[in-house]
Design an enzyme around this catalytic site. Structure first.
Site: not given
Ligand code: NAP
Length: 237
Positions: A16, A160, A195
């Protein structure tokens, strides 16, 4: 001093962040490509220049005070800071079997890294005519969505998503502190993007994921601050 609008994108060598650099470069801006690894940084800068971006390499490890201080020294002006660098932290993140080092690592990069970089560049941003700060968060940081157990929340994990909730809270504090200045600071959610971060399982392209970052980086002077957005508008906190 350069008359060109200048941006810094952290973690801009791939995914990104790379596409945010492409998007900001397409506006004719100078783009600092903040990357911790020398080879990956040089390759990214070369690729961005070949794509027409006025890119320059910035050695930057967001977890290192010395690295961030040295990076600031490379800039005469900074108008837009995109805090994009992030990690999931690894495993184990299951409640009841949590590796505390994994939690610490995620916070070190995703939260403390953003504070370290933002504080270091604030003096330069304050000198800009239209400064913008974009913190790349995630919908998994939304306590509302997490507590509703919607599809957007991803797997149960202690490092996360919680680091992104923490980042959201930190960003609100900056927005409060910067209210009344011309600095707009907002959180962008890229969606589930293919990704390295997720083993390329995401269903969106990096360019699609970058769009919200570019949008928040280019807000007009009367734009919002302290918000949490994806492509469809505000995300519930
Ligand atoms: P990615 O392809 O893994 O890219 C992460 C970038 O962060 C890499 O350039 C990486 O550099 C850099 N980075 C990590 N730690 C760093 C450090 N200490 N100092 C400097 N750079 C560092 O992942 P991505 O999906 O593009 O992620 C970009 C941002 O989007 C992250 O904040 C992530 O949380 C967020 N996000 C992603 C998704 C998704 O579905 N992919 C969804 C929501 C939010 P190296 O190459 O050196 O490792």
């Amino acid at each position: 001093m350069s008359e060109q609008t200048t941006a810094l994108v952290t973690g801009a060598n791939k995914g990104i962040g790379y596409e945010i650099a492409i998007g900001l470069g397409a506006l004719g801006w100078r783009v600092g490509v903040g990357v911790r690894n020398d080879v990956r940084r040089e390759e990214a800068v070369e690729k961005l220049r070949a794509a027409g971006v006025d890119a320059f390499g910035v050695a930057l490890d967001v977890t290192s005070d010395a690295s961030v201080a040295a990076a600031v020294g490379q800039f005469e002006r900074l108008d837009v800071l995109v805090n994009n660098a992030g990690i999931t932290g690894g495993m184990a993140q299951e409640p009841g079997n949590t590796d505390l080092d994994v939690v610490r690592d995620a916070i070190e990069t995703n939260v403390l890294g953003v504070i370290r970089v933002t504080d270091a560049f604030l003096p330069l941003l304050r000198a800009s005519a239209s400064p913008r700060i974009v913190n790349i968060s995630s919908s998994v940081g939304s306590l509302t969505l997490q507590s509703q157990g919607t599809d957007a929340t991803g797997p149960i994990a202690m490092a996360y998503p919680t680091s992104k909730t923490f980042l959201n809270a930190v960003t609100v504090q900056y927005a409060k502190a910067l209210a009344g200045t011309n600095i707009l600071i907002n959180l962008g959610c890229p969606g589930f993007v293919a990704t390295d971060l997720n083993g390329f399982r995401g269903h969106r392209t990096p360019a699609q994921g970058a769009a919200i970052g570019v949008q928040l980086a280019t807000l007009p002077d009367d734009g919002p601050s302290g918000g949490y957005y994806d492509d469809n508008g505000p995300v519930p906190w």
